[in-house]
Design a protein around this motif. Structure first.
Motif, PDB file in Angstrom:
ATOM      1  N   MET A   1      10.153   5.789   3.398  1.00 54.36           N
ATOM      2  CA  MET A   1      10.385   6.453   4.686  1.00 54.36           C
ATOM      3  C   MET A   1      10.387   5.391   5.788  1.00 54.36           C
ATOM      4  O   MET A   1       9.970   4.256   5.559  1.00 54.36           O
ATOM      5  CB  MET A   1       9.290   7.481   4.947  1.00 54.36           C
ATOM      6  CG  MET A   1       7.918   6.856   5.103  1.00 54.36           C
ATOM      7  SD  MET A   1       6.578   8.038   5.366  1.00 54.36           S
ATOM      8  CE  MET A   1       6.978   8.713   6.962  1.00 54.36           C
TER       9      MET A   1
ATOM     10  N   ASP B   1      -1.289  10.954   0.648  1.00 54.58           N
ATOM     11  CA  ASP B   1      -0.372  11.417   1.692  1.00 54.58           C
ATOM     12  C   ASP B   1      -1.000  12.662   2.328  1.00 54.58           C
ATOM     13  O   ASP B   1      -2.215  12.689   2.508  1.00 54.58           O
ATOM     14  CB  ASP B   1       1.028  11.640   1.106  1.00 54.58           C
ATOM     15  CG  ASP B   1       2.110  11.558   2.168  1.00 54.58           C
ATOM     16  OD1 ASP B   1       1.931  10.795   3.130  1.00 54.58           O
ATOM     17  OD2 ASP B   1       3.122  12.257   2.053  1.00 54.58           O
TER      18      ASP B   1
ATOM     19  N   ILE C   1       4.858   6.952  -1.965  1.00 56.22           N
ATOM     20  CA  ILE C   1       5.598   6.806  -0.708  1.00 56.22           C
ATOM     21  C   ILE C   1       5.072   5.601   0.074  1.00 56.22           C
ATOM     22  O   ILE C   1       3.869   5.353   0.121  1.00 56.22           O
ATOM     23  CB  ILE C   1       5.533   8.100   0.132  1.00 56.22           C
ATOM     24  CG1 ILE C   1       6.361   7.952   1.411  1.00 56.22           C
ATOM     25  CG2 ILE C   1       4.091   8.520   0.461  1.00 56.22           C
ATOM     26  CD1 ILE C   1       6.794   9.263   2.020  1.00 56.22           C
ATOM     27  N   GLY C   2       6.027   4.879   0.651  1.00 58.94           N
ATOM     28  CA  GLY C   2       5.667   3.733   1.483  1.00 58.94           C
ATOM     29  C   GLY C   2       6.728   3.531   2.553  1.00 58.94           C
ATOM     30  O   GLY C   2       7.705   4.287   2.635  1.00 58.94           O
ATOM     31  N   MET C   3       6.535   2.491   3.365  1.00 63.57           N
ATOM     32  CA  MET C   3       7.415   2.285   4.518  1.00 63.57           C
ATOM     33  C   MET C   3       8.148   0.950   4.497  1.00 63.57           C
ATOM     34  O   MET C   3       8.845   0.639   5.463  1.00 63.57           O
ATOM     35  CB  MET C   3       6.609   2.365   5.822  1.00 63.57           C
ATOM     36  CG  MET C   3       5.889   3.678   6.040  1.00 63.57           C
ATOM     37  SD  MET C   3       5.007   3.701   7.621  1.00 63.57           S
ATOM     38  CE  MET C   3       4.079   5.230   7.476  1.00 63.57           C
TER      39      MET C   3
ATOM     40  N   ALA D   1       0.858  -1.191   0.000  1.00 60.72           N
ATOM     41  CA  ALA D   1       0.000   0.000   0.000  1.00 60.72           C
ATOM     42  C   ALA D   1       0.893   1.239   0.000  1.00 60.72           C
ATOM     43  O   ALA D   1       1.892   1.280   0.727  1.00 60.72           O
ATOM     44  CB  ALA D   1      -0.887   0.005   1.238  1.00 60.72           C
ATOM     45  N   VAL D   2       0.550   2.221  -0.814  1.00 61.11           N
ATOM     46  CA  VAL D   2       1.365   3.437  -0.896  1.00 61.11           C
ATOM     47  C   VAL D   2       0.483   4.680  -0.899  1.00 61.11           C
ATOM     48  O   VAL D   2      -0.701   4.626  -1.234  1.00 61.11           O
ATOM     49  CB  VAL D   2       2.244   3.457  -2.175  1.00 61.11           C
ATOM     50  CG1 VAL D   2       3.333   2.396  -2.116  1.00 61.11           C
ATOM     51  CG2 VAL D   2       1.401   3.318  -3.434  1.00 61.11           C
ATOM     52  N   GLY D   3       1.124   5.812  -0.555  1.00 58.58           N
ATOM     53  CA  GLY D   3       0.488   7.109  -0.701  1.00 58.58           C
ATOM     54  C   GLY D   3       0.916   7.736  -2.015  1.00 58.58           C
ATOM     55  O   GLY D   3       2.057   7.539  -2.459  1.00 58.58           O
TER      56      GLY D   3
ATOM     57  N   THR E   1      -3.529   4.046  -1.657  1.00 56.48           N
ATOM     58  CA  THR E   1      -4.645   4.153  -0.703  1.00 56.48           C
ATOM     59  C   THR E   1      -4.985   5.607  -0.364  1.00 56.48           C
ATOM     60  O   THR E   1      -6.061   5.874   0.170  1.00 56.48           O
ATOM     61  CB  THR E   1      -4.308   3.447   0.630  1.00 56.48           C
ATOM     62  OG1 THR E   1      -3.046   3.927   1.079  1.00 56.48           O
ATOM     63  CG2 THR E   1      -4.270   1.939   0.487  1.00 56.48           C
ATOM     64  N   ASP E   2      -4.064   6.562  -0.638  1.00 59.75           N
ATOM     65  CA  ASP E   2      -4.278   7.936  -0.137  1.00 59.75           C
ATOM     66  C   ASP E   2      -3.369   8.912  -0.893  1.00 59.75           C
ATOM     67  O   ASP E   2      -2.476   8.492  -1.625  1.00 59.75           O
ATOM     68  CB  ASP E   2      -3.963   8.003   1.370  1.00 59.75           C
ATOM     69  CG  ASP E   2      -2.552   7.518   1.659  1.00 59.75           C
ATOM     70  OD1 ASP E   2      -2.403   6.328   1.975  1.00 59.75           O
ATOM     71  OD2 ASP E   2      -1.592   8.302   1.523  1.00 59.75           O
TER      72      ASP E   2
ATOM     73  N   PHE F   1       3.158   8.897   9.671  1.00 55.85           N
ATOM     74  CA  PHE F   1       3.196   9.366   8.284  1.00 55.85           C
ATOM     75  C   PHE F   1       4.037  10.639   8.202  1.00 55.85           C
ATOM     76  O   PHE F   1       4.475  11.177   9.226  1.00 55.85           O
ATOM     77  CB  PHE F   1       1.769   9.624   7.780  1.00 55.85           C
ATOM     78  CG  PHE F   1       0.955   8.359   7.625  1.00 55.85           C
ATOM     79  CD1 PHE F   1       1.263   7.427   6.643  1.00 55.85           C
ATOM     80  CD2 PHE F   1      -0.114   8.092   8.471  1.00 55.85           C
ATOM     81  CE1 PHE F   1       0.529   6.256   6.501  1.00 55.85           C
ATOM     82  CE2 PHE F   1      -0.861   6.929   8.336  1.00 55.85           C
ATOM     83  CZ  PHE F   1      -0.533   6.003   7.353  1.00 55.85           C
TER      84      PHE F   1
HETATM   85  N1  ADE Z   1       1.414   3.640   2.953  1.00 56.69           N
HETATM   86  C1  ADE Z   1       0.197   3.973   2.502  1.00 56.69           C
HETATM   87  N2  ADE Z   1       0.037   5.318   2.459  1.00 56.69           N
HETATM   88  C2  ADE Z   1       1.201   5.847   2.908  1.00 56.69           C
HETATM   89  C3  ADE Z   1       1.668   7.160   3.102  1.00 56.69           C
HETATM   90  N3  ADE Z   1       0.905   8.214   2.830  1.00 56.69           N
HETATM   91  N4  ADE Z   1       2.938   7.317   3.581  1.00 56.69           N
HETATM   92  C4  ADE Z   1       3.700   6.250   3.866  1.00 56.69           C
HETATM   93  N5  ADE Z   1       3.309   4.996   3.704  1.00 56.69           N
HETATM   94  C5  ADE Z   1       2.068   4.773   3.227  1.00 56.69           C
END
Ligand code: ADE
Length: 273
Positions: free
Chosen positions: A161, A211, A183-185, A87-89, A208-209, A166
């Motif tokens: 990151m 950020d 961006i993801g973790m 999942a990423v922003g 998903t978003d 966040f």
């Molecule tokens: N994973 C999903 N959305 C994220 C975001 N906005 N920042 C970091 N990791 C995420």
């Protein structure tokens, strides 16, 4: 025998459907236990091993994931092709929740990089990482994602990151100015370790978003993000099912010989298969 295929599932993806004869395998590694037991079986005629990086029930924070153990366990089960779902922003106006991004680059904003290698303790290894994603696997994911009706962005930079919080708005703006796309973790250490493990890896990054940079948007609600997550997981499962039959049986791509071109002392690391 055909090389096995690995799938690392991210937030919301804790199992894969459709296994014939599935089994659970607890794998011990020199780096501790993986995030969970690995679930394996036959899918579309191929041996597939699945591992949820946060553990089933989502128990493990990004900085707590033992990426070395996860990748070691997959490789020890014969995995040479890997799909990472994450999942990423979004950091781009045109990249919306529920879109699929197939990153071809990473940018490292993590701080615990000693956990992002198998080497050390007397074994020195420097692999080439200029092209961190397997072009072959990315192509297979692209075809599958398009066939399954996904809105697909082919290529892009994933900035990793640390989390677990966040980004601040200043960080999010800086990431945008640097031209990063999502961006993801979690995914960059997996890409590094997959390269060291001579596994061909590509990532299905599912948005998903936005950020926190898109200030004119309605504030993101947990409900909205969870609805996007569920829709993304359903699509990811269809993409994986469509991709597996297209993955070659033999591990014969350049990524499968990554250590041949690496600076290594001593020379041999992975055992002959
Ligand atoms: N994973 C999903 N959305 C994220 C975001 N906005 N920042 C970091 N990791 C995420």
């Amino acid at each position: 025998m055909a090389a096995a295929i690995g799938i690392i599932g991210g937030s919301g993806l804790y199992e894969i459907d459709g296994f014939e004869k599935s089994e659970e395998r607890q794998v011990e590694t020199p780096f501790g236990n993986p995030s969970d037991v690995l679930v394996g079986g036959m899918l579309a005629g191929r041996e597939v091993w699945f591992l949820p990086r946060h553990g089933r029930g989502h128990r493990i924070l990004p900085h707590e994931i033992r990426h070395q153990a996860n990748l070691w366990a997959l490789r020890s089960l014969g995995v040479r092709f890997l799909i990472c779902v994450t999942a990423v922003g979004s950091l781009k106006e045109a990249y919306h929740p529920r879109h699929v991004v197939l990153p071809d680059q990473f940018f490292d904003r993590t701080s615990r990089r000693e956990h992002h290698t198998f080497f050390g303790g007397g074994i020195v290894g420097h692999v080439s990482f200029a092209e961190p994603v397997s072009a072959g696997m990315r192509g297979i994911l692209r075809e599958a994602a398009v066939a399954e009706g996904g809105v697909v962005h082919d290529g892009g930079t994933y900035v990793n990151m640390d989390g677990p919080a966040f980004s601040t708005r200043a960080e999010s703006e800086a990431n945008r100015q640097l031209g990063f796309d999502v961006i993801g973790m979690t995914n960059l250490p997996e890409a590094k370790l997959a390269r060291e493990a001579e596994i061909a890896m590509a990532t299905l990054a599912m948005i998903t978003d936005f950020d926190c940079w898109k200030v004119e948007e309605e504030p993101v609600t947990a409900e909205a993000v969870i609805a996007h997550l569920h829709a993304n997981v359903a699509l990811a499962k269809r993409i994986i099912a469509a991709a597996i039959p297209a993955i070659p049986a033999e591990a014969e791509w350049p990524e499968h010989r990554a250590l041949d071109g690496a600076i290594m002392t001593p020379r041999e690391f992975w055992p002959e298969e």
